[in-house]
Design a protein around this motif. Structure first.
Motif, PDB file in Angstrom:
ATOM      1  N   MET A 129     -10.848   1.171  -5.491  1.00 17.53           N
ATOM      2  CA  MET A 129     -10.472  -0.172  -5.057  1.00 17.53           C
ATOM      3  C   MET A 129      -9.389  -0.025  -3.988  1.00 17.53           C
ATOM      4  O   MET A 129      -8.288   0.441  -4.271  1.00 17.53           O
ATOM      5  N   ARG A 130      -9.668  -0.426  -2.770  1.00 15.13           N
ATOM      6  CA  ARG A 130      -8.772  -0.189  -1.652  1.00 15.13           C
ATOM      7  C   ARG A 130      -7.681  -1.246  -1.518  1.00 15.13           C
ATOM      8  O   ARG A 130      -6.632  -0.989  -0.925  1.00 15.13           O
ATOM      9  N   GLY A 131      -7.926  -2.444  -2.045  1.00 17.56           N
ATOM     10  CA  GLY A 131      -7.036  -3.572  -1.822  1.00 17.56           C
ATOM     11  C   GLY A 131      -7.864  -4.737  -1.319  1.00 17.56           C
ATOM     12  O   GLY A 131      -9.081  -4.765  -1.486  1.00 17.56           O
ATOM     13  N   ALA A 132      -7.216  -5.690  -0.681  1.00 19.03           N
ATOM     14  CA  ALA A 132      -7.961  -6.829  -0.146  1.00 19.03           C
ATOM     15  C   ALA A 132      -8.829  -6.386   1.025  1.00 19.03           C
ATOM     16  O   ALA A 132      -8.464  -5.493   1.794  1.00 19.03           O
ATOM     17  N   ASP A 133      -9.977  -7.028   1.152  1.00 20.72           N
ATOM     18  CA  ASP A 133     -10.904  -6.745   2.247  1.00 20.72           C
ATOM     19  C   ASP A 133     -10.765  -7.730   3.395  1.00 20.72           C
ATOM     20  O   ASP A 133     -11.364  -7.531   4.454  1.00 20.72           O
ATOM     21  N   VAL A 134     -10.002  -8.791   3.193  1.00 24.10           N
ATOM     22  CA  VAL A 134      -9.938  -9.848   4.193  1.00 24.10           C
ATOM     23  C   VAL A 134      -8.523 -10.423   4.232  1.00 24.10           C
ATOM     24  O   VAL A 134      -7.880 -10.600   3.196  1.00 24.10           O
ATOM     25  N   PHE A 135      -8.026 -10.672   5.436  1.00 24.83           N
ATOM     26  CA  PHE A 135      -6.698 -11.234   5.655  1.00 24.83           C
ATOM     27  C   PHE A 135      -6.772 -12.234   6.814  1.00 24.83           C
ATOM     28  O   PHE A 135      -7.650 -12.158   7.678  1.00 24.83           O
ATOM     29  N   ASP A 136      -5.809 -13.162   6.828  1.00 22.78           N
ATOM     30  CA  ASP A 136      -5.552 -14.018   7.989  1.00 22.78           C
ATOM     31  C   ASP A 136      -6.710 -14.926   8.382  1.00 22.78           C
ATOM     32  O   ASP A 136      -6.834 -15.324   9.544  1.00 22.78           O
ATOM     33  N   VAL A 137      -7.568 -15.258   7.425  1.00 22.51           N
ATOM     34  CA  VAL A 137      -8.596 -16.277   7.644  1.00 22.51           C
ATOM     35  C   VAL A 137      -8.433 -17.310   6.532  1.00 22.51           C
ATOM     36  O   VAL A 137      -7.833 -17.014   5.485  1.00 22.51           O
ATOM     37  N   PRO A 138      -8.911 -18.533   6.713  1.00 27.76           N
ATOM     38  CA  PRO A 138      -8.738 -19.560   5.677  1.00 27.76           C
ATOM     39  C   PRO A 138      -9.199 -19.082   4.301  1.00 27.76           C
ATOM     40  O   PRO A 138     -10.317 -18.591   4.139  1.00 27.76           O
ATOM     41  N   GLY A 139      -8.296 -19.190   3.318  1.00 29.26           N
ATOM     42  CA  GLY A 139      -8.583 -18.745   1.966  1.00 29.26           C
ATOM     43  C   GLY A 139      -8.117 -17.337   1.672  1.00 29.26           C
ATOM     44  O   GLY A 139      -8.270 -16.865   0.539  1.00 29.26           O
ATOM     45  N   ALA A 140      -7.531 -16.652   2.657  1.00 27.61           N
ATOM     46  CA  ALA A 140      -7.085 -15.273   2.466  1.00 27.61           C
ATOM     47  C   ALA A 140      -5.571 -15.171   2.639  1.00 27.61           C
ATOM     48  O   ALA A 140      -4.926 -16.052   3.218  1.00 27.61           O
ATOM     49  N   LEU A 141      -5.004 -14.089   2.155  1.00 25.41           N
ATOM     50  CA  LEU A 141      -3.580 -13.820   2.321  1.00 25.41           C
ATOM     51  C   LEU A 141      -3.246 -13.711   3.804  1.00 25.41           C
ATOM     52  O   LEU A 141      -3.957 -13.043   4.555  1.00 25.41           O
ATOM     53  N   THR A 142      -2.147 -14.358   4.213  1.00 23.26           N
ATOM     54  CA  THR A 142      -1.778 -14.308   5.623  1.00 23.26           C
ATOM     55  C   THR A 142      -0.325 -13.939   5.848  1.00 23.26           C
ATOM     56  O   THR A 142       0.041 -13.519   6.940  1.00 23.26           O
ATOM     57  N   ALA A 158       0.826  -1.192   0.000  1.00 20.31           N
ATOM     58  CA  ALA A 158       0.000   0.000   0.000  1.00 20.31           C
ATOM     59  C   ALA A 158       0.870   1.256   0.000  1.00 20.31           C
ATOM     60  O   ALA A 158       1.945   1.288   0.606  1.00 20.31           O
ATOM     61  N   THR A 159       0.391   2.286  -0.672  1.00 21.70           N
ATOM     62  CA  THR A 159       1.072   3.577  -0.659  1.00 21.70           C
ATOM     63  C   THR A 159       0.051   4.675  -0.856  1.00 21.70           C
ATOM     64  O   THR A 159      -1.031   4.441  -1.401  1.00 21.70           O
ATOM     65  N   ASP A 160       0.388   5.869  -0.404  1.00 19.03           N
ATOM     66  CA  ASP A 160      -0.456   7.026  -0.696  1.00 19.03           C
ATOM     67  C   ASP A 160       0.172   7.911  -1.756  1.00 19.03           C
ATOM     68  O   ASP A 160      -0.362   8.965  -2.090  1.00 19.03           O
ATOM     69  N   ASP A 161       1.336   7.447  -2.317  1.00 21.84           N
ATOM     70  CA  ASP A 161       2.012   8.224  -3.358  1.00 21.84           C
ATOM     71  C   ASP A 161       2.937   7.310  -4.156  1.00 21.84           C
ATOM     72  O   ASP A 161       4.111   7.143  -3.806  1.00 21.84           O
ATOM     73  N   ALA A 162       2.415   6.701  -5.214  1.00 17.72           N
ATOM     74  CA  ALA A 162       3.200   5.762  -6.013  1.00 17.72           C
ATOM     75  C   ALA A 162       4.387   6.436  -6.679  1.00 17.72           C
ATOM     76  O   ALA A 162       5.454   5.832  -6.842  1.00 17.72           O
ATOM     77  N   ASP A 163       4.239   7.695  -7.059  1.00 17.48           N
ATOM     78  CA  ASP A 163       5.339   8.402  -7.717  1.00 17.48           C
ATOM     79  C   ASP A 163       6.506   8.631  -6.760  1.00 17.48           C
ATOM     80  O   ASP A 163       7.679   8.509  -7.142  1.00 17.48           O
ATOM     81  N   ALA A 164       6.201   8.950  -5.509  1.00 16.66           N
ATOM     82  CA  ALA A 164       7.257   9.143  -4.522  1.00 16.66           C
ATOM     83  C   ALA A 164       7.979   7.826  -4.248  1.00 16.66           C
ATOM     84  O   ALA A 164       9.204   7.803  -4.071  1.00 16.66           O
ATOM     85  N   VAL A 165       7.241   6.715  -4.221  1.00 14.70           N
ATOM     86  CA  VAL A 165       7.878   5.412  -4.040  1.00 14.70           C
ATOM     87  C   VAL A 165       8.828   5.123  -5.192  1.00 14.70           C
ATOM     88  O   VAL A 165       9.951   4.640  -4.996  1.00 14.70           O
ATOM     89  N   ALA A 166       8.409   5.423  -6.417  1.00 13.31           N
ATOM     90  CA  ALA A 166       9.265   5.194  -7.583  1.00 13.31           C
ATOM     91  C   ALA A 166      10.582   5.949  -7.450  1.00 13.31           C
ATOM     92  O   ALA A 166      11.654   5.403  -7.762  1.00 13.31           O
ATOM     93  N   ALA A 167      10.524   7.169  -6.970  1.00 14.73           N
ATOM     94  CA  ALA A 167      11.752   7.956  -6.796  1.00 14.73           C
ATOM     95  C   ALA A 167      12.639   7.325  -5.728  1.00 14.73           C
ATOM     96  O   ALA A 167      13.873   7.244  -5.894  1.00 14.73           O
ATOM     97  N   ARG A 168      12.059   6.854  -4.635  1.00 17.38           N
ATOM     98  CA  ARG A 168      12.856   6.239  -3.567  1.00 17.38           C
ATOM     99  C   ARG A 168      13.441   4.903  -4.015  1.00 17.38           C
ATOM    100  O   ARG A 168      14.562   4.546  -3.626  1.00 17.38           O
ATOM    101  N   VAL A 169      12.694   4.131  -4.816  1.00 20.03           N
ATOM    102  CA  VAL A 169      13.214   2.865  -5.333  1.00 20.03           C
ATOM    103  C   VAL A 169      14.487   3.104  -6.137  1.00 20.03           C
ATOM    104  O   VAL A 169      15.501   2.415  -5.950  1.00 20.03           O
TER     105      VAL A 169
END
Length: 253
Positions: free
Chosen positions: A124-137, A74-85
C-alpha cells in the motif's frame, strides 16, 4: 500519479466512533466509495475516488479516544524517524510496527503535543490521488509553539519554513526540496484554551459554500463559515461524530 517522496504528506485516515455513519457521511459529501477490509484489518475502510485510494477510516480502539483525522508523512525508514523524533524533543506514541505486507507505520507527538504518523510503504503506497475535488489538497499545523515546531520538523524531516502572510496573519509555508508541502499557523486568542495543537486536513471541493451546506444537511456542523483566503475559499467542518476537517475551493478551481 507518482506517490509523495519521504517527508511529504501521503495519507490521511479517520478514527471514528461510528464507522458506518461516517462512511455514509463522507461517501455522500465527497463521492467516495467504501472498500472495507477483512476482519484481519479490523474492518479498516479505504475510501476510493473514481477507483483511486483517497483516504481511510477505522474504528476507535482506545477508551475515551476522540473521533479525529490523522495525517501520515511518507518515509522510507519509520524506525529512523522515531529516533529523530525523540532526539528533537517529540514522543513516540506507537512504536514502528508492520501492518502485515501493506507497510510499516508509527505515531508520534511533536515537541508541542500535536499528533502525526508516518507511513513506510509496502504493497500500500498511500493515496493515489491529490488536489482534485474529493481528495486531500493541504495539511496545516495549528500550534502555540511556532518557533519550536519549525525547529522540530526541520530536524526530523528536513523541512524549511518560509514566512508569508495569509489572510492578514503571519503564516509559515513549509518546503522540501523546493516544493511547498504543508503550512503552519499560530493558535491565537480565538482558539479555546483546551484545544490542543493539531494537524488539520483539507479536502478539495469545487464549491465551498455548496459543500458546507450539503455537509450540514448530512448531519455535519459548520464550525467556521466559508471564508476567502489568497489560496481560495475555505470552511471548517465537523462530521456527525465530531471529527473536524476543512474543505478548500482553490482559486484555480
Amino acid at each position: 500519479m507518482p506517490h509523495p517522496p519521504p517527508g511529504v504528506p501521503t495519507w490521511v485516515d479517520l478514527g471514528t466512533a461510528d464507522l458506518p455513519d461516517a462512511t455514509r457521511f463522507y461517501a455522500e459529501l465527497f463521492g467516495w466509495e467504501a472498500d472495507v477490509s477483512g476482519e484481519e484489518y479490523g474492518g479498516y475502510t479505504t475510501f476510493r475516488l473514481d477507483g483511486h485510494a483517497a483516504a481511510g477510516a477505522g474504528p476507535l480502539f482506545g477508551e475515551g479516544q476522540p473521533t479525529a483525522w490523522s495525517m501520515y508523512l511518507a518515509t522510507d525508514d519509520a524506525d529512523a524517524v522515531a529516533a529523530r523524533v525523540e532526539a528533537a524533543g517529540g514522543k513516540v506514541l506507537v512504536a514502528p510496527f508492520d501492518v502485515m505486507y501493506q507497510g510499516r507505520m508509527a505515531t508520534f507527538l511533536d515537541q508541542a503535543g500535536a499528533p502525526f504518523s508516518v507511513w513506510q510503504p509496502g504493497s500500500m503506497r498511500g493515496a493515489d490521488v491529490f488536489d482534485v475535488p474529493g481528495a486531500l489538497t493541504w495539511n496545516e499545523l495549528a500550534t502555540r509553539d511556532v518557533e519550536g515546531s519549525a525547529a522540530f520538523y526541520g530536524a526530523v524531516f528536513g523541512w524549511l519554513g518560509r514566512e508569508i502572510e495569509l489572510g492578514g496573519r503571519p503564516y509559515l509555508s513549509w518546503e522540501l526540496d523546493g516544493a511547498t508541502i504543508a503550512g503552519m499557523k499560530e493558535m491565537d486568542e480565538t482558539c479555546p484554551d483546551d484545544l490542543l495543537p493539531h494537524w488539520m486536513v483539507h479536502f478539495a471541493v469545487i464549491d465551498c459554500d455548496g459543500a458546507a451546506a450539503y455537509a450540514r444537511s448530512l448531519g455535519g456542523t459548520v464550525l467556521r463559515a466559508p471564508t476567502d483566503l489568497p489560496i481560495g475559499r475555505c470552511a471548517l467542518l465537523q462530521d456527525p461524530q465530531g471529527g473536524a476537517f476543512s474543505i478548500l475551493q482553490s482559486v484555480n478551481a
